[in-house]
Write a protein that holds these residues in place. Structure first.
Motif, short mmCIF file in Angstrom:
data_model
loop_
_atom_site.label_atom_id
_atom_site.label_comp_id
_atom_site.label_asym_id
_atom_site.label_seq_id
_atom_site.Cartn_x
_atom_site.Cartn_y
_atom_site.Cartn_z
N ALA A 193 0.84 -1.20 0.00
CA ALA A 193 0.00 0.00 0.00
C ALA A 193 0.87 1.24 0.00
N THR A 194 0.49 2.21 -0.81
CA THR A 194 1.18 3.50 -0.84
C THR A 194 0.16 4.63 -0.81
N GLN A 195 0.52 5.72 -0.18
CA GLN A 195 -0.34 6.89 -0.11
C GLN A 195 -0.08 7.77 -1.34
N VAL A 196 -1.13 8.06 -2.08
CA VAL A 196 -1.03 8.85 -3.30
C VAL A 196 -1.84 10.13 -3.12
N ARG A 197 -1.26 11.25 -3.46
CA ARG A 197 -1.94 12.53 -3.37
C ARG A 197 -2.78 12.74 -4.62
N ARG A 198 -4.05 12.97 -4.45
CA ARG A 198 -4.96 13.20 -5.57
C ARG A 198 -5.78 14.46 -5.30
N THR A 199 -6.58 14.86 -6.30
CA THR A 199 -7.48 16.01 -6.16
C THR A 199 -8.84 15.65 -6.74
#
Length: 328
Positions: A193-199
């Motif tokens: 699992a990785t944290q991805v920055r989205r909008t």
């Protein structure tokens, strides 16, 4: 008891004593001059020889050491004759020969990859064609362009590629390389699992004080109701299947070895060039020091001649005293 009375005048006794002291002094001076003169002639000869050797050295005698890269340096980084018609024809012929060389080398290099690295691919790995392999590794087209621009020397590049092929072949046989490739072939992917920055875009209602499309927009509050779209950032957890970080595909291992080969080669080539240049500068400085040293050696030799002149004067004085004593 009888006493012997010395009736020699006091002045004569003092003169005899001074003569004896003078003789002793002259003997000491003679011995000292001989010792110093011997030291001077030895120093002059030795100093002249050392500095003459410096002057005779030539910077052109320094040859830059060839840079080589062995297989062990990679692994730790986990024809037709030219027809003499015209300049353009000769250039075209040279370009054709260079193209033929790179094509032939790419085939041999690709064969090495197919023989020693490709067997460790996984079933879902993409198979590379010869052209794709060339573009990803030696980039023949880029090398030909660099040669035409004058940025790459073809003769040196041929030697480098020949060394690359040999070194990569040795690296492929190394047990550490085989172990790395086997780990990839037998590795299993894990869900990571990785944290991805989205909008995301949201519509919000507000008040536009510059709008005039509504009735009575001029009455307080001035403006009109409006909606606007706003970008809202948020973090999302994404899951994907990955191999362990110490596992690399055969193509990546192969390319990593090649990149390290040229990195180490260029570093050593630069180091060897700097060493050779430093040695040349040392020789030039030594030549200057040698010329200065020769002048110093001549000065020391001149000092020896002067001392020998004084020694000759002392010898003449000593001989004169012996003659005087014999006359008396």
């Amino acid at each position: 008891m009888d006493y012997i009375i010395d009736r020699q005048p006091v002045g004569e006794r003092i003169g005899n004593a001074l003569d004896r002291v003078e003789i002793i002094y002259l003997r000491i001076l003679r011995a000292s001059v001989l010792v110093v003169a011997t030291i001077l002639i030895i120093v002059a000869i030795g100093y002249a020889g050392i500095n003459l050797a410096k002057v005779m050295r030539s910077p052109a005698s320094v040859v830059e050491a060839p840079a080589t890269v062995a297989a062990a340096d990679l692994i730790p980084a986990d024809g037709k004759s030219v027809v003499d018609t015209s300049a353009k024809d000769r250039e075209d012929q040279l370009n054709l020969q260079r193209r033929s060389y790179y094509d032939a080398f790419a085939k041999r290099y690709f064969a090495l990859y197919q023989r020693s690295f490709a067997p460790f691919k996984r079933a879902d790995d993409k198979a590379l064609s010869l052209g794709e392999f060339d573009d990803l590794t030696i980039d023949s087209a880029g090398r030909l362009d660099a040669i035409r621009r004058g940025d790459l020397d073809f003769t040196r590049d041929k030697a480098d590629l020949a060394a690359l092929l040999t070194t990569m072949g040795n690296a492929a046989k190394d047990p550490r390389t085989v172990g790395r490739l086997n780990r990839y072939k037998t590795a299993t992917k894990s869900r990571i699992a990785t944290q991805v920055r989205r909008t995301r875009t949201e519509t919000r209602r507000g008040w536009d004080m510059y709008a005039t499309t509504c009735t009575a927009w001029y009455e307080p509050p001035i403006g009109c109701p409006a909606t606007r779209r706003v970008e809202i950032p948020y973090m999302e957890k994404v899951y994907e299947m990955r191999f362990p970080t110490d596992v690399e595909a055969p193509g990546k291992v192969f390319k990593g070895y090649q990149d390290r080969f040229f990195t180490v080669l260029n570093e050593r080539r630069s180091s060897n060039a700097a060493t050779a240049e430093s040695e040349r500068n040392t020789i030039v400085a030594g030549q200057y020091q040698g010329r200065t040293g020769l002048v110093t050696a001549l000065a020391i030799g001149g000092g020896f001649v002067i001392l020998m002149f004084f020694f000759l004067l002392i010898a003449i004085e000593r001989h004169q005293r012996r003659l005087t004593a014999a006359v008396r």
